[in-house]
Design an enzyme around this catalytic site. Structure first.
Site, PDB file in Angstrom:
ATOM      1  N   SER A  31      60.611 -50.920  97.527  1.00 34.70           N
ATOM      2  CA  SER A  31      61.690 -50.049  97.047  1.00 34.70           C
ATOM      3  C   SER A  31      61.937 -50.247  95.560  1.00 34.70           C
ATOM      4  CB  SER A  31      63.012 -50.375  97.768  1.00 34.70           C
ATOM      5  OG  SER A  31      62.861 -50.281  99.146  1.00 34.70           O
ATOM      6  N   HIS A  63      60.369 -43.516  98.933  1.00 36.56           N
ATOM      7  CA  HIS A  63      59.031 -44.089  99.047  1.00 36.56           C
ATOM      8  C   HIS A  63      58.024 -42.950  99.010  1.00 36.56           C
ATOM      9  CE1 HIS A  63      60.033 -48.277 100.515  1.00 36.56           C
ATOM     10  NE2 HIS A  63      61.193 -47.674 100.448  1.00 36.56           N
ATOM     11  N   HIS A  85      57.995 -50.023 107.269  1.00 38.99           N
ATOM     12  CA  HIS A  85      58.979 -51.049 107.647  1.00 38.99           C
ATOM     13  C   HIS A  85      59.142 -51.124 109.156  1.00 38.99           C
ATOM     14  CE1 HIS A  85      60.101 -49.902 103.525  1.00 38.99           C
ATOM     15  NE2 HIS A  85      60.460 -51.159 103.393  1.00 38.99           N
ATOM     16  N   TYR A  87      61.873 -51.664 110.652  1.00 39.54           N
ATOM     17  CA  TYR A  87      63.114 -50.986 111.081  1.00 39.54           C
ATOM     18  C   TYR A  87      62.921 -49.484 111.274  1.00 39.54           C
ATOM     19  CZ  TYR A  87      63.691 -49.912 106.072  1.00 39.54           C
ATOM     20  OH  TYR A  87      63.492 -49.490 104.788  1.00 39.54           O
ATOM     21  N   GLU A  88      61.793 -48.954 110.752  1.00 41.81           N
ATOM     22  CA  GLU A  88      61.543 -47.525 110.975  1.00 41.81           C
ATOM     23  C   GLU A  88      61.136 -47.262 112.419  1.00 41.81           C
ATOM     24  OE1 GLU A  88      59.482 -45.469 107.486  1.00 41.81           O
ATOM     25  OE2 GLU A  88      59.093 -47.585 107.078  1.00 41.81           O
ATOM     26  N   ALA A 115      62.434 -55.271  97.302  1.00 42.54           N
ATOM     27  CA  ALA A 115      63.816 -55.388  96.844  1.00 42.54           C
ATOM     28  C   ALA A 115      64.497 -56.352  97.801  1.00 42.54           C
ATOM     29  CB  ALA A 115      64.503 -54.026  96.899  1.00 42.54           C
ATOM     30  N   MET A 213      63.896 -56.956 104.176  1.00 44.29           N
ATOM     31  CA  MET A 213      63.466 -56.411 105.474  1.00 44.29           C
ATOM     32  C   MET A 213      61.968 -56.115 105.525  1.00 44.29           C
ATOM     33  SD  MET A 213      66.624 -53.759 105.921  1.00 44.29           S
ATOM     34  CE  MET A 213      68.301 -54.242 105.482  1.00 44.29           C
ATOM     35  N   SER A 214      61.174 -56.842 104.752  1.00 44.17           N
ATOM     36  CA  SER A 214      59.744 -56.520 104.701  1.00 44.17           C
ATOM     37  C   SER A 214      58.922 -57.742 104.332  1.00 44.17           C
ATOM     38  CB  SER A 214      59.526 -55.411 103.663  1.00 44.17           C
ATOM     39  OG  SER A 214      59.781 -55.896 102.360  1.00 44.17           O
ATOM     40  N   ASN A 237      70.969 -56.926  94.599  1.00 42.87           N
ATOM     41  CA  ASN A 237      72.384 -57.048  94.959  1.00 42.87           C
ATOM     42  C   ASN A 237      72.650 -58.480  95.399  1.00 42.87           C
ATOM     43  OD1 ASN A 237      70.659 -55.932  97.349  1.00 42.87           O
ATOM     44  ND2 ASN A 237      72.351 -57.059  98.299  1.00 42.87           N
ATOM     45  N   HIS A 249      72.089 -48.396 100.274  1.00 43.18           N
ATOM     46  CA  HIS A 249      70.685 -48.256  99.874  1.00 43.18           C
ATOM     47  C   HIS A 249      70.589 -47.707  98.447  1.00 43.18           C
ATOM     48  CE1 HIS A 249      66.401 -47.737 100.141  1.00 43.18           C
ATOM     49  NE2 HIS A 249      66.497 -46.448  99.896  1.00 43.18           N
TER      50      HIS A 249
HETATM   51  N1  HPA Z   1      69.648 -57.493 102.616  1.00 44.59           N
HETATM   52  C1  HPA Z   1      68.482 -57.125 103.192  1.00 44.59           C
HETATM   53  N2  HPA Z   1      67.565 -56.394 102.591  1.00 44.59           N
HETATM   54  C2  HPA Z   1      67.808 -56.026 101.312  1.00 44.59           C
HETATM   55  C3  HPA Z   1      68.989 -56.376 100.646  1.00 44.59           C
HETATM   56  C4  HPA Z   1      69.968 -57.154 101.334  1.00 44.59           C
HETATM   57  O1  HPA Z   1      71.042 -57.500 100.812  1.00 44.59           O
HETATM   58  N3  HPA Z   1      68.912 -55.838  99.401  1.00 44.59           N
HETATM   59  C5  HPA Z   1      67.701 -55.216  99.318  1.00 44.59           C
HETATM   60  N4  HPA Z   1      67.037 -55.311 100.481  1.00 44.59           N
END
Ligand code: HPA
Length: 280
Positions: A31, A63, A85, A87-88, A115, A213-214, A237, A249
């Site tokens: 991302s 993406h 991913h 989660y998809e 990210a 998450m990856s 973040n 997101h």
């Molecule tokens: N948590 C999980 N996945 C992420 C985050 C987060 O804070 N920021 C970017 N991807």
């Protein structure tokens, strides 16, 4: 069975890419990282994931979803602009299929980017972190099931999951480029929800510096195949603000694109250095 029968995308890419076999480095852009293709790459060919037989189709906004090949910062690479991913809804095997294809194309090293939320104090938005190790909290494993002996052993070693030489090259390239590069442990969760503050407190106690998450499934499959793996997280973040500030997101995507200047400077120096290590 022929690899191209099991992985039909392989034949497709081989037919399109006359320089196959010369590309030792595979790159996966997460991302907000896609801009390095426009900034640094001389594209020689490409294929949308949708046109690659057997590839899943990416569903996340932002993406691009294509495989490009050519020279990035002068280095011959295959580059995934956007990843799949867990989660998809795909299986672990589906999201790591491109890594198998890279291995069969002759790639020797894999640079994974993502990210991530910062956990350790000082992991502020916009910072870059080289992955020194990982924690797999995804609750699943891409190598579960019958072992694919043609790639590697049943019980692959993970003591050097994140290649020390490649990490050193990245650190040196960052120093030379004047880009701050942290080093830390990446914890992978399945998503799609962001974490709760209690989860982040727990992960911190367990040694995580960042969370995302990856990336971990791709590392596991790459190591199984004997590829050398490096990874960089862009901290977008602070994970699960204790202050109760909500996370979106959009915030993640925006912070990643703000780090782009640093990423471009880092890649310009780092890719030739990684290539050198892969040739040694
Ligand atoms: N948590 C999980 N996945 C992420 C985050 C987060 O804070 N920021 C970017 N991807």
């Amino acid at each position: 069975m022929e690899a191209s029968t099991v992985y039909p995308a392989l034949e497709h890419i081989r037919a399109l890419d006359p320089e196959r076999g010369r590309r030792r480095l595979g790159i996966v852009l997460g991302s907000g990282w896609g801009g390095v293709v426009e900034a640094l790459m001389e594209i020689e060919g490409q294929a949308a994931y949708a046109d690659l037989p057997g590839f899943p189709v990416s569903t996340v906004a932002g993406h691009a979803g294509r495989l490009v090949w050519g020279r990035m910062a002068g280095v011959p690479v295959y580059c995934m602009q956007g990843r799949f991913h867990y989660y998809e809804g795909y299986s672990m095997q589906e999201i790591t299929l491109p890594v198998r294809v890279f291995a069969l194309l002759g790639v020797k090293g894999l640079l994974l980017t993502n990210a991530a939320g910062g956990i350790r104090a000082g992991m502020a938005p916009g910072q870059l972190m080289v992955i020194e190790d990982h924690l797999n909290f995804m609750g699943d494993h891409p190598l579960r099931g019958p072992n694919l002996d043609r790639f590697g052993p049943r019980f692959p070693d993970m003591t050097r999951a994140w290649d020390p030489d490649l990490r050193e090259r990245l650190a040196k390239a960052a120093a030379d480029a004047g880009v701050a590069l942290q080093s830390g442990v990446y914890a992978a969760v399945s998503g799609p929800s962001f974490e709760t503050p209690a989860e982040i407190r727990a992960f911190r106690q367990l040694g995580a510096d960042a969370v995302g998450m990856s990336t971990v499934p791709e590392c596991l499959v790459a190591r199984h195949s004997g590829l050398r793996v490096a990874g960089i997280s862009c901290i977008t973040n602070v994970a699960a603000h204790e202050g109760g500030q909500a996370l979106s997101h959009e915030e993640v995507a925006e912070a990643a694109s703000k780090a782009q200047d640093h990423v471009i400077k880092l890649f310009t120096r780092a890719l030739p250095a990684l290539q050198q290590t892969l040739q040694d």
